[in-house]
Design a protein around this motif. Structure first.
Motif, mmCIF file in Angstrom:
data_model
loop_
_atom_site.group_PDB
_atom_site.id
_atom_site.type_symbol
_atom_site.label_atom_id
_atom_site.label_comp_id
_atom_site.label_asym_id
_atom_site.label_seq_id
_atom_site.Cartn_x
_atom_site.Cartn_y
_atom_site.Cartn_z
ATOM 1 N N GLN A 77 -13.527 8.440 -35.571
ATOM 2 C CA GLN A 77 -14.168 8.760 -34.296
ATOM 3 C C GLN A 77 -14.456 7.480 -33.515
ATOM 4 O OE1 GLN A 77 -14.584 11.910 -33.088
ATOM 5 N NE2 GLN A 77 -15.056 10.782 -31.191
ATOM 6 N N THR A 78 -14.776 6.421 -34.226
ATOM 7 C CA THR A 78 -15.038 5.136 -33.556
ATOM 8 C C THR A 78 -13.785 4.644 -32.831
ATOM 9 O OG1 THR A 78 -16.678 4.518 -35.222
ATOM 10 C CG2 THR A 78 -15.719 2.739 -33.912
ATOM 11 N N GLU A 79 -12.649 4.794 -33.466
ATOM 12 C CA GLU A 79 -11.383 4.363 -32.839
ATOM 13 C C GLU A 79 -11.044 5.238 -31.635
ATOM 14 O OE1 GLU A 79 -8.892 2.456 -36.590
ATOM 15 O OE2 GLU A 79 -8.970 4.633 -36.361
ATOM 16 N N ILE A 80 -11.305 6.530 -31.755
ATOM 17 C CA ILE A 80 -11.057 7.440 -30.634
ATOM 18 C C ILE A 80 -11.931 7.067 -29.444
ATOM 19 C CG2 ILE A 80 -11.281 9.828 -29.850
ATOM 20 C CD1 ILE A 80 -10.504 10.719 -32.671
ATOM 21 N N PRO A 83 0.802 -1.236 0.000
ATOM 22 C CA PRO A 83 0.000 0.000 0.000
ATOM 23 C C PRO A 83 0.832 1.283 0.000
ATOM 24 C CG PRO A 83 0.237 -0.789 2.225
ATOM 25 C CD PRO A 83 1.015 -1.753 1.363
ATOM 26 N N ASP A 84 2.182 1.169 -0.111
ATOM 27 C CA ASP A 84 3.002 2.382 -0.066
ATOM 28 C C ASP A 84 2.843 3.235 -1.319
ATOM 29 O OD1 ASP A 84 4.155 1.819 2.474
ATOM 30 O OD2 ASP A 84 5.421 0.311 1.510
ATOM 31 N N PHE A 85 2.535 2.573 -2.435
ATOM 32 C CA PHE A 85 2.286 3.269 -3.697
ATOM 33 C C PHE A 85 0.902 2.859 -4.158
ATOM 34 C CE2 PHE A 85 2.466 3.481 -8.354
ATOM 35 C CZ PHE A 85 3.003 4.740 -8.562
ATOM 36 N N ASN A 86 -0.045 3.786 -4.107
ATOM 37 C CA ASN A 86 -1.447 3.460 -4.351
ATOM 38 C C ASN A 86 -2.005 4.295 -5.502
ATOM 39 O OD1 ASN A 86 -4.098 2.540 -4.024
ATOM 40 N ND2 ASN A 86 -4.571 4.159 -2.550
ATOM 41 N N ILE A 87 -2.236 3.650 -6.654
ATOM 42 C CA ILE A 87 -2.825 4.345 -7.813
ATOM 43 C C ILE A 87 -4.310 4.573 -7.549
ATOM 44 C CG2 ILE A 87 -3.283 4.202 -10.294
ATOM 45 C CD1 ILE A 87 -0.857 2.322 -10.489
ATOM 46 N N THR A 88 -4.748 5.808 -7.732
ATOM 47 C CA THR A 88 -6.146 6.145 -7.418
ATOM 48 C C THR A 88 -6.979 6.485 -8.650
ATOM 49 O OG1 THR A 88 -5.534 8.471 -7.053
ATOM 50 C CG2 THR A 88 -5.516 7.005 -5.127
ATOM 51 N N ASN A 89 -6.313 6.831 -9.775
ATOM 52 C CA ASN A 89 -7.084 7.202 -10.963
ATOM 53 C C ASN A 89 -6.236 6.997 -12.218
ATOM 54 O OD1 ASN A 89 -9.565 8.527 -12.121
ATOM 55 N ND2 ASN A 89 -8.013 9.956 -12.871
ATOM 56 N N PHE A 90 -6.929 6.600 -13.303
ATOM 57 C CA PHE A 90 -6.270 6.435 -14.596
ATOM 58 C C PHE A 90 -7.208 6.955 -15.674
ATOM 59 C CE2 PHE A 90 -5.081 3.451 -18.214
ATOM 60 C CZ PHE A 90 -3.960 4.186 -18.586
ATOM 61 N N ASP A 91 -6.670 7.774 -16.585
ATOM 62 C CA ASP A 91 -7.535 8.403 -17.588
ATOM 63 C C ASP A 91 -6.819 8.464 -18.942
ATOM 64 O OD1 ASP A 91 -10.011 9.777 -18.251
ATOM 65 O OD2 ASP A 91 -8.769 11.556 -18.518
ATOM 66 N N ILE A 92 -7.586 8.266 -20.010
ATOM 67 C CA ILE A 92 -7.043 8.322 -21.373
ATOM 68 C C ILE A 92 -7.902 9.266 -22.213
ATOM 69 C CG2 ILE A 92 -6.533 7.021 -23.483
ATOM 70 C CD1 ILE A 92 -6.233 4.531 -21.747
ATOM 71 N N LYS A 93 -7.259 10.183 -22.910
ATOM 72 C CA LYS A 93 -7.937 11.097 -23.823
ATOM 73 C C LYS A 93 -7.166 11.145 -25.147
ATOM 74 C CE LYS A 93 -11.049 12.537 -20.842
ATOM 75 N NZ LYS A 93 -12.478 12.128 -20.998
ATOM 76 N N VAL A 94 -7.900 11.356 -26.224
ATOM 77 C CA VAL A 94 -7.276 11.524 -27.542
ATOM 78 C C VAL A 94 -7.661 12.912 -28.047
ATOM 79 C CG1 VAL A 94 -7.101 10.689 -29.905
ATOM 80 C CG2 VAL A 94 -7.393 9.053 -28.029
ATOM 81 N N ARG A 95 -6.641 13.752 -28.294
ATOM 82 C CA ARG A 95 -6.875 15.127 -28.720
ATOM 83 C C ARG A 95 -5.847 15.536 -29.770
ATOM 84 N NH1 ARG A 95 -10.669 14.042 -26.223
ATOM 85 N NH2 ARG A 95 -11.756 15.145 -24.523
ATOM 86 N N LYS A 96 -6.332 16.058 -30.909
ATOM 87 C CA LYS A 96 -5.476 16.658 -31.925
ATOM 88 C C LYS A 96 -4.277 15.785 -32.308
ATOM 89 C CE LYS A 96 -6.722 21.356 -30.558
ATOM 90 N NZ LYS A 96 -6.226 22.692 -30.105
ATOM 91 N N GLY A 97 -4.557 14.545 -32.590
ATOM 92 C CA GLY A 97 -3.500 13.658 -33.042
ATOM 93 C C GLY A 97 -2.572 13.154 -31.960
ATOM 94 N N GLU A 98 -2.972 13.312 -30.701
ATOM 95 C CA GLU A 98 -2.167 12.828 -29.586
ATOM 96 C C GLU A 98 -3.003 11.952 -28.667
ATOM 97 O OE1 GLU A 98 1.127 16.378 -28.843
ATOM 98 O OE2 GLU A 98 -0.553 16.117 -27.438
#
Length: 205
Positions: free
Chosen positions: A154-157, A68-83
């Motif tokens: 858009q479907t892939e995004i 529990p010393d390193f605890n991931i609390t959130n993960f997020d993925i976005k696709v914007r302007k070719g990135e």
């Protein structure tokens, strides 16, 4: 005549003593040289660099980033302007906080699942150096931005942004050797740090 023989005898005796003395001095000199050579050789061994225990600990950091010393609390993925933009947030325990006060150098990297690889034609992110402590803060956010070398529909995004499973988090030491891996960042963010380690959690050295 006897006087002359006595002088000759004394000369031979003195000459013999001189040779013995000279031989003893040479032996002493040779012994001293050999002794000096041995000391110098031994001294060169002691001058060899020794592996510092503190340096080794700063390399072997994997276990310190365990639950529990390193605890991931959130993960997020976005696709914007070719990135593709990936971001995760984590909390550190007081124990890990104390270790990070020693300012170790470490890196994060994310490996993409095969489905993502097929879409964006990338298999992983670039490495991002782990942050130094910010005061007494125990919550940190790490961001990755990677250019996508192909055009997406858009479907892939939508698929990339909705399906966040299978992304692996790698933690590397200052020599950029992988020392710790979370097999699924999304699942790790859902773990109660007070409970036992989940199946997706692994340590690699």
């Amino acid at each position: 005549m006897r006087y002359k023989m006595l002088i000759v005898s004394l000369f031979v005796l003195v000459s013999g003593c001189s040779k013995i003395t000279s031989g003893e001095e040479k032996l002493k000199q040779d012994t001293h040289l050999n002794s000096t050579e041995k000391v110098e050789h031994k001294s060169s061994d002691t001058n060899k660099p020794q592996k510092n225990g503190d340096d080794f600990e700063l390399l072997d950091i994997g276990p310190k980033f365990s639950i529990p010393d390193f605890n991931i609390t959130n993960f997020d993925i976005k696709v914007r302007k070719g990135e593709i933009h990936l971001e995760f947030t984590y909390n550190i325990s007081p124990k890990l906080y104390e270790f990070l006060k020693r300012k170790p150098i470490y890196y994060f990297g994310i490996e993409f699942p095969q489905d993502t690889n097929d879409i964006v034609k990338l298999d992983r992110t670039s490495l991002v150096q782990g942050p130094m402590l910010l005061g007494k803060a125990q919550t940190y956010t790490i961001s990755f931005n990677e250019n996508i070398p192909v055009s997406l529909t858009q479907t892939e995004i939508d698929q990339l942004e909705k399906n966040q499973l299978g992304y692996r988090l790698h933690i590397l030491n200052k020599e950029k050797a992988n020392v710790h891996t979370y097999d699924d960042i999304e699942l790790a963010s859902q773990v109660d740090p007070k409970k036992s380690k989940p199946e997706f959690f692994t340590i690699k050295k």
